[in-house]
Write an enzyme that holds these catalytic residues in place. Structure first.
Site, mmCIF file in Angstrom:
data_model
loop_
_atom_site.group_PDB
_atom_site.id
_atom_site.type_symbol
_atom_site.label_atom_id
_atom_site.label_comp_id
_atom_site.label_asym_id
_atom_site.label_seq_id
_atom_site.Cartn_x
_atom_site.Cartn_y
_atom_site.Cartn_z
ATOM 1 C CG HIS A 1 34.723 111.838 -25.142
ATOM 2 N ND1 HIS A 1 34.968 112.539 -26.312
ATOM 3 C CD2 HIS A 1 34.580 112.768 -24.167
ATOM 4 C CE1 HIS A 1 34.988 113.840 -26.048
ATOM 5 N NE2 HIS A 1 34.762 114.004 -24.755
ATOM 6 C CB CYS B 1 32.154 115.960 -26.114
ATOM 7 S SG CYS B 1 32.712 116.908 -24.669
ATOM 8 C CD GLU C 1 35.560 109.910 -28.733
ATOM 9 O OE1 GLU C 1 36.061 110.976 -28.320
ATOM 10 O OE2 GLU C 1 34.373 109.607 -28.541
#
Length: 209
Positions: free
Chosen positions: A179, A49, A181
């Site tokens: 994202h 990002c 994660e």
């Protein structure tokens, strides 16, 4: 020689925080450390990002080095809809030459969370062709048939060639908007699809070899 990894990221306000990160990394001492990490210590770098925005502003993607940026270089700019987008997107692995994607196969699909207002990847045609030829187009937004698309339902920021992530020429620097994660066993349980993208395991595995 000790290998090492650098993660670049922020949860601030888009381009502003990316500019701050890039300014920090252009400090001569920091830039020298990053260059030694990549060129002498055989290390990895990852930006997600805002971290991806910082990597582009530094030149680490797509060039693999910190360098001055010109108007001919690729960038990330405002989504075509001119507002923040927060949703799950479907992406495909277009190239797994990066160590980060070593646990993935070409055409693997993942559902990834995005949350950004300036995630549209733009690039001139000449450089875009070079990225394709070099296998540096790592991940793309795709529709339900796993085809890269400009349809805003699947490519919500309007990125050229539906690009979600790119790498440096050797693949050791990886920048992406989604994202990866933001996944977990109890998340997005009402949505079907593979939400787990094993890029971090790929990075760990690189250091085990």
């Amino acid at each position: 020689m000790t290998r090492a990894c650098c993660a670049v990221g922020s949860y601030g306000r888009g381009v502003a925080s990316a500019k701050f990160i890039a300014s920090f990394f252009r400090n001569p001492a920091v830039a020298d450390a990053v260059n030694r990490l990549l060129n002498q210590r055989d290390g990895l770098a990852l930006g997600i990002c805002n971290g991806f925005q910082a990597l582009i502003k530094l030149g680490l993607v797509p060039y693999g080095e910190i360098r001055p940026i010109t108007e001919e270089d690729p960038t990330l700019t405002f989504n075509t809809i001119h507002r923040h987008q927060s949703m799950l997107v479907r992406t495909r692995v277009a190239s797994n030459k990066s160590p980060w994607l070593s646990r993935c196969d070409i055409n693997d699909e993942h559902l990834i969370a995005i949350s950004h207002g300036e995630g549209r990847f733009v690039c001139n045609e000449k450089l875009l062709n070079q990225l394709i030829e070099n296998g540096q187009v790592a991940t793309q937004y795709v529709d339900l048939t796993c085809r890269p698309t400009m349809d805003m339902r699947y490519n919500p920021n309007g990125s050229v060639l539906a690009i979600e992530g790119i790498t440096s020429p050797d693949g050791r620097v990886f920048g992406k908007m989604g994202h990866s994660e933001r996944s977990g066993e109890q998340l997005y349980k009402n949505v079907t699809g593979d939400k787990y993208q094993p890029i971090f395991e790929g990075g760990v595995n690189y250091f085990k070899l």
